[in-house]
Design an enzyme around this catalytic site. Structure first.
Site, PDB file in Angstrom:
ATOM      1  N   LYS A   7       0.827  -1.217   0.000  1.00 18.62           N
ATOM      2  CA  LYS A   7       0.000   0.000   0.000  1.00 18.62           C
ATOM      3  C   LYS A   7       0.857   1.262   0.000  1.00 18.62           C
ATOM      4  CE  LYS A   7      -1.759   1.821   4.005  1.00 18.62           C
ATOM      5  NZ  LYS A   7      -1.677   3.250   4.250  1.00 18.62           N
ATOM      6  N   ASN A   8       1.808   1.333   0.922  1.00 17.50           N
ATOM      7  CA  ASN A   8       2.530   2.603   1.076  1.00 17.50           C
ATOM      8  C   ASN A   8       3.528   2.857  -0.052  1.00 17.50           C
ATOM      9  OD1 ASN A   8       0.955   3.238   3.233  1.00 17.50           O
ATOM     10  ND2 ASN A   8       2.440   2.597   4.788  1.00 17.50           N
TER      11      ASN A   8
ATOM     12  N   CYS B 188      -5.723   7.968   8.380  1.00 18.81           N
ATOM     13  CA  CYS B 188      -5.904   7.450   9.735  1.00 18.81           C
ATOM     14  C   CYS B 188      -5.482   8.485  10.760  1.00 18.81           C
ATOM     15  CB  CYS B 188      -5.078   6.183   9.923  1.00 18.81           C
ATOM     16  SG  CYS B 188      -5.780   4.762   9.083  1.00 18.81           S
TER      17      CYS B 188
ATOM     18  N   ARG C  98      -0.726  14.990  13.133  1.00 23.54           N
ATOM     19  CA  ARG C  98       0.205  14.438  12.145  1.00 23.54           C
ATOM     20  C   ARG C  98       0.784  15.632  11.374  1.00 23.54           C
ATOM     21  NH1 ARG C  98      -2.097   8.920   9.408  1.00 23.54           N
ATOM     22  NH2 ARG C  98       0.015   8.932   8.556  1.00 23.54           N
ATOM     23  N   PRO C  99       1.862  16.223  11.901  1.00 23.94           N
ATOM     24  CA  PRO C  99       2.377  17.460  11.318  1.00 23.94           C
ATOM     25  C   PRO C  99       3.007  17.243   9.946  1.00 23.94           C
ATOM     26  CG  PRO C  99       3.846  16.676  13.058  1.00 23.94           C
ATOM     27  CD  PRO C  99       2.676  15.743  13.032  1.00 23.94           C
TER      28      PRO C  99
ATOM     29  N   ASP D   2       3.495   0.253  12.211  1.00 26.78           N
ATOM     30  CA  ASP D   2       2.272  -0.257  11.580  1.00 26.78           C
ATOM     31  C   ASP D   2       1.984  -1.715  11.944  1.00 26.78           C
ATOM     32  OD1 ASP D   2       2.016   2.223  10.484  1.00 26.78           O
ATOM     33  OD2 ASP D   2       2.788   1.669   8.513  1.00 26.78           O
TER      34      ASP D   2
ATOM     35  N   ARG E  18      -9.175   0.075   3.445  1.00 27.19           N
ATOM     36  CA  ARG E  18      -8.247   1.037   2.833  1.00 27.19           C
ATOM     37  C   ARG E  18      -6.909   0.396   2.543  1.00 27.19           C
ATOM     38  NH1 ARG E  18      -8.107   6.549   5.942  1.00 27.19           N
ATOM     39  NH2 ARG E  18      -6.337   6.550   4.561  1.00 27.19           N
TER      40      ARG E  18
HETATM   41  N1  EPU Z   1       6.572  14.076  11.509  1.00 22.64           N
HETATM   42  C1  EPU Z   1       6.835  15.372  11.843  1.00 22.64           C
HETATM   43  N2  EPU Z   1       6.787  16.310  10.841  1.00 22.64           N
HETATM   44  C2  EPU Z   1       6.512  15.989   9.554  1.00 22.64           C
HETATM   45  C3  EPU Z   1       6.245  14.651   9.223  1.00 22.64           C
HETATM   46  C4  EPU Z   1       6.288  13.701  10.230  1.00 22.64           C
HETATM   47  O1  EPU Z   1       7.093  15.701  12.988  1.00 22.64           O
HETATM   48  O2  EPU Z   1       6.498  16.885   8.707  1.00 22.64           O
HETATM   49  C5  EPU Z   1       6.624  13.051  12.556  1.00 22.64           C
HETATM   50  C6  EPU Z   1       5.264  12.372  12.759  1.00 22.64           C
HETATM   51  O3  EPU Z   1       4.445  13.105  13.637  1.00 22.64           O
HETATM   52  C7  EPU Z   1       5.673  11.027  13.306  1.00 22.64           C
HETATM   53  C8  EPU Z   1       7.013  10.750  12.608  1.00 22.64           C
HETATM   54  O4  EPU Z   1       7.483  12.002  12.130  1.00 22.64           O
HETATM   55  O5  EPU Z   1       5.902  11.138  14.679  1.00 22.64           O
HETATM   56  C9  EPU Z   1       6.938   9.801  11.421  1.00 22.64           C
HETATM   57  O6  EPU Z   1       5.946  10.251  10.479  1.00 22.64           O
HETATM   58  P1  EPU Z   1       6.050   9.924   8.919  1.00 22.64           P
HETATM   59  O7  EPU Z   1       6.088  11.201   8.176  1.00 22.64           O
HETATM   60  O8  EPU Z   1       7.164   8.936   8.712  1.00 22.64           O
HETATM   61  O9  EPU Z   1       4.665   9.211   8.659  1.00 22.64           O
HETATM   62  P2  EPU Z   1       3.752   9.339   7.363  1.00 22.64           P
HETATM   63  O10 EPU Z   1       4.589   9.497   6.163  1.00 22.64           O
HETATM   64  O11 EPU Z   1       2.658  10.296   7.615  1.00 22.64           O
HETATM   65  C10 EPU Z   1       3.847   6.808   6.777  1.00 22.64           C
HETATM   66  C11 EPU Z   1       2.837   5.713   6.556  1.00 22.64           C
HETATM   67  C12 EPU Z   1       2.223   5.328   7.899  1.00 22.64           C
HETATM   68  C13 EPU Z   1       3.316   4.914   8.865  1.00 22.64           C
HETATM   69  C14 EPU Z   1       4.389   5.999   8.978  1.00 22.64           C
HETATM   70  C15 EPU Z   1       5.591   5.582   9.813  1.00 22.64           C
HETATM   71  C16 EPU Z   1       2.053   6.207   4.341  1.00 22.64           C
HETATM   72  C17 EPU Z   1       0.951   6.669   3.476  1.00 22.64           C
HETATM   73  N3  EPU Z   1       1.811   6.191   5.654  1.00 22.64           N
HETATM   74  O12 EPU Z   1       3.108   7.894   7.331  1.00 22.64           O
HETATM   75  O13 EPU Z   1       1.408   4.212   7.607  1.00 22.64           O
HETATM   76  O14 EPU Z   1       2.771   4.688  10.154  1.00 22.64           O
HETATM   77  O15 EPU Z   1       4.875   6.338   7.661  1.00 22.64           O
HETATM   78  O16 EPU Z   1       6.184   4.437   9.288  1.00 22.64           O
HETATM   79  O17 EPU Z   1       3.113   5.824   3.862  1.00 22.64           O
HETATM   80  C18 EPU Z   1      -0.380   2.749   7.870  1.00 22.64           C
HETATM   81  O18 EPU Z   1      -0.037   2.207   6.801  1.00 22.64           O
HETATM   82  O19 EPU Z   1      -1.226   2.256   8.673  1.00 22.64           O
HETATM   83  C19 EPU Z   1       0.226   4.017   8.244  1.00 22.64           C
HETATM   84  C20 EPU Z   1      -0.317   4.849   9.109  1.00 22.64           C
END
Ligand code: EPU
Length: 432
Positions: A22-23, A117, A123-124, A308, A400
């Site tokens: 998915k990701n 989610c 989720r910044p 995850d 999803r």
């Molecule tokens: N973070 C910041 N600032 C940012 C972005 C992230 O502080 O600008 C922090 C977040 O708050 C968190 C950490 O960095 O504490 C990691 O966040 P990340 O950006 O890596 O997460 P994401 O890209 O929003 C993806 C996956 C998530 C998975 C996370 C961590 C996708 C679409 N989503 O999210 O997947 O939990 O990486 O591995 O790729 C899932 O599949 O169930 C899912 C939620």
């Protein structure tokens, strides 16, 4: 309303094929916007996040053709707008990848703040914004819409050190930098398998990206990408979810079409819990021969234990002998599912970012509700292990990210079905 109904207690036996990741898919689909010509993408997972993203591209003018159930051709040549349908974008976390892709192609993007989610905390996206600013774009927010504009209409390569390891920011900067003028270096980059998959996709279409899979990614901007073929990697988390299901419910299952290396951190923990794991070339055999043992888990960015998989492991640790701890090291809050597992008899206390799990000898079926994708997976696993019947609402979250979960589990011997409950009635009808 539809819900899952599970009669627990059946051990799982047989083989299950793992779908595309998915990701990776939700990063590669918007990357098609950078390509002149047709991208043929194989091993596309049939999940609602993918359908939503393909609909967003279609509404922007892309041609999306289904070649077979796992293969699509995307041609974004006809995309003439930098605005996508905001209501569709708000359904999806990964819609923010349109910022990087549209900025790269047009130098401008208007994208709704992403949905997806919600684990209970914020989720910044400050690291995405930091990256785009370094590449020469200004980002504004008006009425929930992010407006991004590259100075002079084109992004320029830059050096960026991420303050936190972020999958999303790494992907977005990679997308933006691929067609930028000059060189980009991303330090403290995320190293997840889907980052490598995106780099491989872009490189196969003519990009120049090195170092994906390490924490320093170097991108030399190129003028254009051309069409080509690409096959998405298997879903590490879907594979891990079935591994956890077998560990909890018992039985012996061959998890097929996986990259075992991507699963090492997951099966390492399952082995500590006493689960027998056999690694083959592109499959893993999982078997539980004895009661589960306690363990301690801390989630971390890859190659650490994936966040995850945290809810699914908590579900089975609630049946392990002794006291386990699960510490969330990525998100501020990802324990929303604990109250639902507690309804089923799990003994879990959350203190800050740590869940303390006292193993119990059995769980009991209950009416539960999934609050996010992986929470839903944890409830399914708990339902498979429990005595009696479990109902799970909120299954749109599960759908999803998991392709055909009901038929895959049924084929392994689980008693699980989707039922439709008319709003005004308590009578449930099986969905066929
Ligand atoms: N973070 C910041 N600032 C940012 C972005 C992230 O502080 O600008 C922090 C977040 O708050 C968190 C950490 O960095 O504490 C990691 O966040 P990340 O950006 O890596 O997460 P994401 O890209 O929003 C993806 C996956 C998530 C998975 C996370 C961590 C996708 C679409 N989503 O999210 O997947 O939990 O990486 O591995 O790729 C899932 O599949 O169930 C899912 C939620």
């Amino acid at each position: 309303m539809t819900k899952y109904v599970i009669n627990g207690g059946n051990p799982l036996h047989g083989e299950v094929e793992i779908s595309g990741a998915k990701n990776a898919a939700v990063a590669i689909i918007p990357a098609a916007l950078l390509v002149d010509g047709v991208c043929r993408i194989e091993n596309i997972p049939q999940i609602s996040d993918v359908t939503t993203f393909l609909n967003i591209l279609k509404q922007m003018g892309a041609s999306v053709q289904l070649v077979d159930k796992r293969t699509i051709d995307i041609d974004c040549t006809g995309v003439g707008t930098t605005q996508a349908t905001f209501s569709l974008m708000q359904r999806l976390r990964a819609s923010y990848y349109l910022i990087g892709a549209l900025l790269a192609r047009f130098g401008t993007a208007d994208v709704a703040m992403p949905g997806g989610c919600n684990f209970g905390g914020v989720r910044p996206i400050d690291q995405h914004v930091k990256g785009f600013n370094a590449l020469g774009a200004e980002i504004g927010l008006t009425n929930g819409i992010l407006n991004a504009r590259a100075a002079g209409g084109k992004l320029r390569g830059a050096s960026i050190i991420l303050d936190v390891v972020s999958v999303g920011a790494t992907v977005n900067i990679m997308l933006g930098a691929t067609l930028a003028e000059g060189n980009t270096v991303i330090e403290n980059a995320a190293r997840e398998p889907h980052i490598v998959d995106l780099a491989n996709f872009l490189n196969s279409m003519g990009a120049d990206i090195r170092g994906a899979g390490t924490n320093v990614i170097k991108i030399r901007g190129v003028e254009k990408l051309r069409g080509g073929f690409y096959s998405i990697i298997p879903d590490q988390i879907e594979a891990g979810t079935y591994m956890a299901a077998v560990a909890g419910a018992g039985g012996r299952v061959v998890i097929k079409d996986v990259i075992p290396k991507h699963l090492e951190c997951i099966y390492g923990k399952l082995r500590e819990m006493g689960v027998t794991i056999l690694e083959l070339e592109d499959s893993i055999v999982v078997q539980r021969l004895k009661p589960l043992l306690r363990t301690h888990i801390k989630t971390l960015p890859y190659p650490g234990f994936p966040t995850d998989m945290q809810p699914q492991l908590s579900a089975i640790l609630s049946l392990a002998e002794g006291t386990s701890t699960v510490t969330e090291g990525v998100w501020d809050n990802r324990f929303g599912y604990v109250d639902e597992l507690t309804k089923m008899g799990a003994n879990i206390r959350v203190i800050g970012r740590t869940a303390i799990i006292e193993g119990t000898s059995y769980l009991t079926g209950a009416s539960t509700k999934a609050g996010d994708l992986r929470a839903g997976a944890a409830l399914v696993i708990a339902g498979l292990c429990a005595h009696g019947q479990t109902e799970i609402e909120g299954i749109s979250y599960i759908e999803r990210g998991y392709e055909k979960m009901i038929s895959k589990l049924s084929a392994l011997g689980a008693d699980i079905k989707t039922v439709y409950v008319p709003e005004e009635s308590s009578v449930m009808q099986e969905v066929v």
